[in-house]
Enzyme design. Structure first.
Site, mmCIF file in Angstrom:
data_model
loop_
_atom_site.group_PDB
_atom_site.id
_atom_site.type_symbol
_atom_site.label_atom_id
_atom_site.label_comp_id
_atom_site.label_asym_id
_atom_site.label_seq_id
_atom_site.Cartn_x
_atom_site.Cartn_y
_atom_site.Cartn_z
ATOM 1 N N ARG A 47 -14.004 7.371 -13.843
ATOM 2 C CA ARG A 47 -15.248 7.968 -14.346
ATOM 3 C C ARG A 47 -15.377 9.421 -13.931
ATOM 4 O O ARG A 47 -16.034 10.210 -14.567
ATOM 5 C CB ARG A 47 -16.437 7.202 -13.748
ATOM 6 C CG ARG A 47 -17.101 6.293 -14.735
ATOM 7 C CD ARG A 47 -18.332 5.703 -14.191
ATOM 8 N NE ARG A 47 -18.277 5.517 -12.738
ATOM 9 C CZ ARG A 47 -19.270 5.047 -12.012
ATOM 10 N NH1 ARG A 47 -20.396 4.718 -12.586
ATOM 11 N NH2 ARG A 47 -19.167 4.883 -10.714
ATOM 12 N N LEU A 91 -17.506 1.564 -17.147
ATOM 13 C CA LEU A 91 -17.264 0.121 -17.320
ATOM 14 C C LEU A 91 -18.396 -0.579 -18.065
ATOM 15 O O LEU A 91 -18.191 -1.595 -18.719
ATOM 16 C CB LEU A 91 -17.075 -0.542 -15.952
ATOM 17 C CG LEU A 91 -15.827 -0.132 -15.179
ATOM 18 C CD1 LEU A 91 -15.775 -0.812 -13.826
ATOM 19 C CD2 LEU A 91 -14.574 -0.450 -15.973
ATOM 20 N N LYS A 144 -6.096 -7.531 -3.615
ATOM 21 C CA LYS A 144 -6.933 -8.273 -2.687
ATOM 22 C C LYS A 144 -8.086 -7.375 -2.233
ATOM 23 O O LYS A 144 -7.909 -6.153 -2.295
ATOM 24 C CB LYS A 144 -6.115 -8.795 -1.509
ATOM 25 C CG LYS A 144 -5.652 -7.696 -0.522
ATOM 26 C CD LYS A 144 -5.062 -8.275 0.713
ATOM 27 C CE LYS A 144 -6.042 -8.354 1.835
ATOM 28 N NZ LYS A 144 -6.369 -7.066 2.486
ATOM 29 N N HIS A 174 0.666 -7.086 -0.555
ATOM 30 C CA HIS A 174 1.722 -6.084 -0.390
ATOM 31 C C HIS A 174 2.732 -6.453 0.696
ATOM 32 O O HIS A 174 3.845 -5.960 0.703
ATOM 33 C CB HIS A 174 1.148 -4.676 -0.191
ATOM 34 C CG HIS A 174 0.628 -4.406 1.188
ATOM 35 N ND1 HIS A 174 -0.597 -4.837 1.612
ATOM 36 C CD2 HIS A 174 1.164 -3.755 2.244
ATOM 37 C CE1 HIS A 174 -0.791 -4.461 2.868
ATOM 38 N NE2 HIS A 174 0.264 -3.791 3.280
ATOM 39 N N LYS A 178 7.401 -6.001 1.185
ATOM 40 C CA LYS A 178 8.061 -5.245 2.263
ATOM 41 C C LYS A 178 9.516 -5.678 2.378
ATOM 42 O O LYS A 178 9.825 -6.870 2.388
ATOM 43 C CB LYS A 178 7.327 -5.479 3.594
ATOM 44 C CG LYS A 178 5.965 -4.779 3.633
ATOM 45 C CD LYS A 178 5.325 -4.909 4.995
ATOM 46 C CE LYS A 178 3.901 -4.383 4.973
ATOM 47 N NZ LYS A 178 3.728 -3.095 5.592
ATOM 48 N N ASP A 231 -9.326 -10.473 5.764
ATOM 49 C CA ASP A 231 -8.558 -9.266 5.443
ATOM 50 C C ASP A 231 -7.060 -9.474 5.664
ATOM 51 O O ASP A 231 -6.238 -8.923 4.933
ATOM 52 C CB ASP A 231 -9.068 -8.116 6.333
ATOM 53 C CG ASP A 231 -8.531 -6.754 5.912
ATOM 54 O OD1 ASP A 231 -8.456 -6.506 4.694
ATOM 55 O OD2 ASP A 231 -8.192 -5.944 6.791
ATOM 56 N N HIS A 236 -1.954 -12.071 4.156
ATOM 57 C CA HIS A 236 -0.679 -11.617 4.711
ATOM 58 C C HIS A 236 -0.064 -12.610 5.721
ATOM 59 O O HIS A 236 1.104 -12.956 5.622
ATOM 60 C CB HIS A 236 -0.845 -10.268 5.413
ATOM 61 C CG HIS A 236 -1.473 -9.208 4.555
ATOM 62 N ND1 HIS A 236 -1.219 -9.091 3.214
ATOM 63 C CD2 HIS A 236 -2.333 -8.194 4.860
ATOM 64 C CE1 HIS A 236 -1.898 -8.055 2.729
ATOM 65 N NE2 HIS A 236 -2.587 -7.502 3.705
HETATM 66 C C1 BG6 Z 1 -4.473 -4.389 4.166
HETATM 67 C C2 BG6 Z 1 -5.740 -4.548 4.964
HETATM 68 O O1 BG6 Z 1 -4.313 -5.468 3.296
HETATM 69 O O2 BG6 Z 1 -3.362 -4.333 5.056
HETATM 70 C C3 BG6 Z 1 -5.901 -3.409 5.961
HETATM 71 O O3 BG6 Z 1 -6.859 -4.547 4.077
HETATM 72 C C4 BG6 Z 1 -4.659 -3.299 6.827
HETATM 73 O O4 BG6 Z 1 -7.046 -3.611 6.767
HETATM 74 C C5 BG6 Z 1 -3.403 -3.246 5.968
HETATM 75 O O5 BG6 Z 1 -4.772 -2.122 7.610
HETATM 76 C C6 BG6 Z 1 -2.160 -3.339 6.830
HETATM 77 O O6 BG6 Z 1 -1.033 -3.105 6.039
HETATM 78 P P1 BG6 Z 1 0.258 -2.411 6.640
HETATM 79 O O7 BG6 Z 1 1.232 -2.432 5.508
HETATM 80 O O8 BG6 Z 1 -0.119 -1.042 7.077
HETATM 81 O O9 BG6 Z 1 0.687 -3.262 7.801
#
Ligand code: BG6
EC number: 1.1.1.49
Length: 486
Positions: A47, A91, A144, A174, A178, A231, A236
């Protein structure tokens, strides 16, 4: 390797933090490496910028800084930004989605819609895309956090699922992108050496740690409504656990891998609300010192409620109820403002059943595999050897595998790998809905208990390894966190 045959990558939240730090730099790197087809286009949607020139100005000012670490190249950057289009979109305005559809007309290949926005916008965006027919021949990427609990995550998945088929939905975690996590799969399933030992008969306990030195980094408001369990653990840490513990898949195709991960998540022993204090520790950092600098308490961070009971640290004991892992504790731990930035997996093997060589051979942890995921990637296999000289004295030694010494090529960044996977239609490293549900189901009793508990999180000083209770939990099992040894 470039295998896509033209694509349009539509980036919602085009001027957001994630686009600036991760997504656009990852696309630039893929472009620089020749991994994107010539016909590939990137359409940023936001926007704030008035038009394409405004958006490119924003990119030049904000994105360049995040791509420079691997060698920024002005000429490559210029060619990269030739791929960019911009659509200013509100949106709330359906006519803006018509504008978007018109802008996408005539572009060849698959369309990828990347929603780098808050989860509350996922459903409205999907519905608006469907209203103009843009859900066909397309893939959707969801960042996420996907929901706040099982119910809200199901509500999003149900609504998105009415518009996109599961094979079109790419839920990003993510950590799965890795390189070292990929290497864990290679280590386990590319070698005959470890697999026979990778089970309850030989493994005493497993630790998985993701420790951060960073605090909430200007995200106090978001974080205070989220906490470490949502989080980091629900996604993760449980994804890492499922990769460590899964059975060898039949092949590396997306459903074979995800089926095996799902089996692990479904086999997690449910946590009884009466046992939570025995198997879960929550902490919150107070002020302290990290690398010589004072850092403030969590409760004084901007956006955080002064009386907040949100956890910035979690340690858990998980158990997997199947033949391979029955009785083996998996200790999971994550936290902000800890003593170091480390992500690692520690597999502690059982000591020998009888030692003809004295007590050291009977000591727990004398055989151990440590898989360091970050900040640098290595694997160490610890074992005992004879100390030189008279007598038979045993000492701990390790076989070291440092990947940067073996491979000249630099690692591919997680987002780059994952974005290429979306463009090329590879789903294996994305979280399937049933995995996500199983993970929410397992953490929910803890979330519920902590939401209503009158006991605040245990304090820990920034720059330490978290509350003492996390160490006490392991001590009950005759073990300790890796950094506490010696
Ligand atoms: C994110 C979290 O998914 O992963 C963050 O929301 C966190 O709070 C981050 O800092 C950590 O990712 P990485 O790749 O830096 O270990």
């Amino acid at each position: 390797m470039q295998i896509d045959s033209g694509f349009t990558f539509v980036l919602f939240g085009g001027t957001g933090d994630l686009s600036m730090r991760k997504i656009l730099p990852a696309l630039y790197e893929a472009h620089r490496g020749g991994m994107l087809s010539e016909q590939g286009r990137i359409v940023a949607v936001a926007r704030h910028a008035a038009d394409l020139n405004g958006y490119l100005d924003w990119m030049n000012t904000n994105v360049k800084a995040h791509v420079s670490k691997n060698g920024f190249d002005e000429a490559v950057w210029k060619r990269f930004i030739e791929r960019i289009d911009y659509v200013k979109l509100d949106l709330g305005k359906s006519e803006d989605f018509v504008k978007l559809r018109d802008a996408l007309e005539g572009h060849a290949g698959i369309r990828v819609f990347y929603l780098a926005t808050g989860p509350s916008l996922f459903v409205p965006i999907c519905r608006a895309l469907a209203a103009v027919g843009l859900n066909l021949n397309s893939r959707i990427v969801l960042e996420k956090p996907l929901g706040y609990d099982l119910r809200s995550s199901n509500a999003i998945n149900d609504a998105v699922g009415e518009i996109f088929a599961e094979e079109q939905i790419y839920r990003i975690d993510h950590y799965l992108g890795k390189e070292p996590v990929q290497n864990l799969l290679a280590l386990r399933f590319g070698n005959a050496l470890f697999e026979p030992l990778w089970r309850r008969e030989w493994v005493e306990s497993i630790q998985i740690t993701i420790a951060e030195e960073l605090g909430v980094e200007g995200r106090g408001d978001f974080y205070d409504n989220t906490g470490a369990l949502r989080d980091m653990v629900q996604n993760h840490l449980l994804q890492l656990l499922s990769i460590v513990a899964m059975e060898p898949p039949h092949s590396m195709d997306s459903d074979s891998v995800r089926d095996e991960k799902l089996r692990v998540l479904r086999a997690l022993k449910p946590i009884d609300s009466r046992d939570i204090s025995k198997v879960a520790v929550r902490g919150q950092y107070h002020g302290g010192v990290i690398r010589g600098s004072s850092v403030p308490a969590y409760a004084t961070e901007p956006g955080v409620k002064p009386q907040s009971t949100t956890e910035t640290f979690v340690a858990l004991k998980a158990e997997i109820e199947n033949w391979r892992w029955s009785g083996v504790p998996f200790f999971l731990r994550t936290g902000k403002r800890l003593a170091d930035r480390i992500a690692e997996i520690v597999v502690n093997f059982r000591p020998v059943p009888h030692s003809a060589l004295g007590a050291p051979a009977l000591r727990p942890g004398s055989n151990r595999l440590v898989i360091r995921l970050q900040p640098n990637e290595w694997i160490r296999l610890y074992c005992l050897a004879k100390q030189p000289g008279e007598g038979m004295n045993l000492a701990s030694v390790h076989l070291d595998l440092a990947f940067d010494q073996f491979f000249k090529e630099g690692q591919m960044e997680a987002y780059q790998r994952l974005l290429l996977d979306v463009i090329n239609g590879r789903l294996a490293l994305f979280v399937r809905r049933d995995e996500q549900e199983a993970a929410w189901r397992w953490v929910e009793p803890i979330l519920n208990e902590w939401a209503t508990s009158t006991k605040p999180p245990k304090p820990y000083a920034a720059g330490t390894w978290g509350p003492a209770a996390a160490s006490a939990m392991l001590a009950q099992h005759g073990t300790c966190w890796l950094e506490e040894e010696n």
